[in-house]
Design an enzyme around this catalytic site. Sequence first.
Site, PDB file in Angstrom:
ATOM      1  N   HIS B  56       0.833  -1.144  -0.084  1.00  0.00           N
ATOM      2  CA  HIS B  56      -0.053  -0.104  -0.019  1.00  0.00           C
ATOM      3  C   HIS B  56       1.040   1.268  -0.047  1.00  0.00           C
ATOM      4  O   HIS B  56       0.582   2.222   0.472  1.00  0.00           O
ATOM      5  CB  HIS B  56      -0.924  -0.035   1.208  1.00  0.00           C
ATOM      6  CG  HIS B  56      -1.699  -0.964   1.270  1.00  0.00           C
ATOM      7  ND1 HIS B  56      -2.706  -1.670   0.414  1.00  0.00           N
ATOM      8  CD2 HIS B  56      -1.924  -2.083   2.543  1.00  0.00           C
ATOM      9  CE1 HIS B  56      -3.115  -2.652   1.108  1.00  0.00           C
ATOM     10  NE2 HIS B  56      -2.817  -2.976   2.114  1.00  0.00           N
ATOM     11  N   HIS B 214      -6.951  -4.561  -1.157  1.00  0.00           N
ATOM     12  CA  HIS B 214      -6.390  -5.662  -1.458  1.00  0.00           C
ATOM     13  C   HIS B 214      -7.134  -6.412  -2.794  1.00  0.00           C
ATOM     14  O   HIS B 214      -6.823  -7.618  -2.968  1.00  0.00           O
ATOM     15  CB  HIS B 214      -6.293  -6.703  -0.464  1.00  0.00           C
ATOM     16  CG  HIS B 214      -6.194  -6.112   0.965  1.00  0.00           C
ATOM     17  ND1 HIS B 214      -6.963  -5.546   1.725  1.00  0.00           N
ATOM     18  CD2 HIS B 214      -4.838  -5.868   1.439  1.00  0.00           C
ATOM     19  CE1 HIS B 214      -6.398  -5.158   2.676  1.00  0.00           C
ATOM     20  NE2 HIS B 214      -4.928  -5.201   2.624  1.00  0.00           N
TER      21      HIS B 214
END
Lengths: 328, 328
Positions: B56, B214
């Site tokens: 991320h 995700h």
Amino acid sequence: MKKFMNAVDTVLTESLDGFVAAHADILALGDEHKFVRRRTLRPGKVALISGGGSGHEPLHAGFVGHGMLDAACPGQVFTSPTPDQMLAATQAVDSGAGCLFIVKNYEGDVMNFDMAAEMSDGVLRVVTNDDVAVENSSYTTGRRGVAGTLVVEKIVGAAAEHGLALPVLKALGERVNAATRSMGVALTSGTVPAAGKPTFDIGDGEMEFGVGIHGEPGRRRDTLKSADAIAEEICASILGDLGDKAKGPALLFVNGFGGTPLMELYLMYNSARRILEKRGVTIVRSLVGSYVTSLDMAGCSITLTMLDDEMTGWWDAPVHTAALRWGM
Amino acid sequence: MKKFMNAVDTVLTESLDGFVAAHADILALGDEHKFVRRRTLRPGKVALISGGGSGHEPLHAGFVGHGMLDAACPGQVFTSPTPDQMLAATQAVDSGAGCLFIVKNYEGDVMNFDMAAEMSDGVLRVVTNDDVAVENSSYTTGRRGVAGTLVVEKIVGAAAEHGLALPVLKALGERVNAATRSMGVALTSGTVPAAGKPTFDIGDGEMEFGVGIHGEPGRRRDTLKSADAIAEEICASILGDLGDKAKGPALLFVNGFGGTPLMELYLMYNSARRILEKRGVTIVRSLVGSYVTSLDMAGCSITLTMLDDEMTGWWDAPVHTAALRWGM
């Protein structure tokens, strides 16, 4: 083509509207989207103007602000801005101390900036050509100007902010360009909105080695290698080209082309730094991120600028733009 | 899989090595890559620690530094960090005033941060859950914590820098989270290095509406719509969820997922801003860029935080991290 857009014709203007609205504290938009300028000008300072085809964001409009550019002229995607854009920008930001144009070496850009310079008084130019990959290319005679342009804009921008005179700034810009080398590699092609399909085809296991920032061909198509192998060849090309200059303190800039995430860019930085330090280069300043892009192309470039004390000082000087900020 | 890497097993550690080397002026790496911390701690200040699965970037390590986090614990890609990482980070950065954990609402993260909190004294936590797309998801009971986590880290980080006490910071973090809503859309899937292939399949003309960071499923698979239509539906979902709170000054944050270039993000910002301002929200602060990513996924999310004067003040306060900088 999968892009966030409403219509091909309005991609650029809508994006610019959003950009200037998001950074209204520091930026203003010229009439007819001809340029982006600083909201507040500083009288008596040489004005720095750059520009070029869009699709390389945040270059150049993202570098308008304190310590860098005074204005940037965005052309259509991968298309040079027209002379009237540079002329309008010059009229808007020249406060009497003259203007320096910073131009990437593409035939259209050089021609159009030169035409605007001829129509104005007190304009000099610096042409960047840091890409060691190839001599001559799709849109270029000589070497292409790529990510090293950011380094020229930052260092000359700081010196301009400090009040240096136009000819001194031009000489400084040429010195930074001469100390700077870049080379890139693409894993995928970007897609120009008006074209609607990728600029070039590339296989699943392939990379374009030495790619340009418009997806121009590089040195060769090759199978995708490890990060270390890619960094090794790019660094060897850069160091070989720098020759005797390739020792001592340097800025290492790993630049993403738009579709490559930070995790991979920092990994490439790690490879490149290790390789360069083994060869007698000391990395004293670093920049990692997607700053000179090619739409959604996956890939990256490595830029090395050999620094002296003056250049390091200007690099460290305060900057406050949409895309580059420190010291203030 | 086309990535800049040397080996699947070392992607994370090599990337972290590069990250900390590039930002050695402000950061240091914990033993065994357990955490990234500020190089210089400030005694007497509550320590802020966050973390989560990698992939991320720049979240969370990119937000370690003055005015935001004191340490971040990176798990393997899309995998929670282990309790011993948070324990080691706590021991390294707690200067006696206590620790606040900022945790995105994923079951593994919450469990592992809670285990570390139980093994330490003087630790409180804030759990972020700003994603309005779905209740419960692949790895979450309740709502997912996504890009709004950045806003919590920035605002609470500024307050911690100013010397506020641990319970006050926890309450502030919960107030910011409660004022924040996000929703995202994916155009392509990211590829986890260890998996070697995209997390999900998606057609040429499709988008995943309400996607998680995700690649978790969102509300539905749909045909790709215009930027205006996407922004309209996301903004309507956010405003509907905020209810009566959705008026007055706000921060609009358009976040890229890693594979989407700035040009498209600013275009989406332009669409979202126009829509929100028509509905009685005044955009007084803005952030546009790829800050909370999902590897190389193309897509973006829109986050809205309703601001009061205190929150605006902390948002504006100086910050100097790898990825977010202003005011110093």
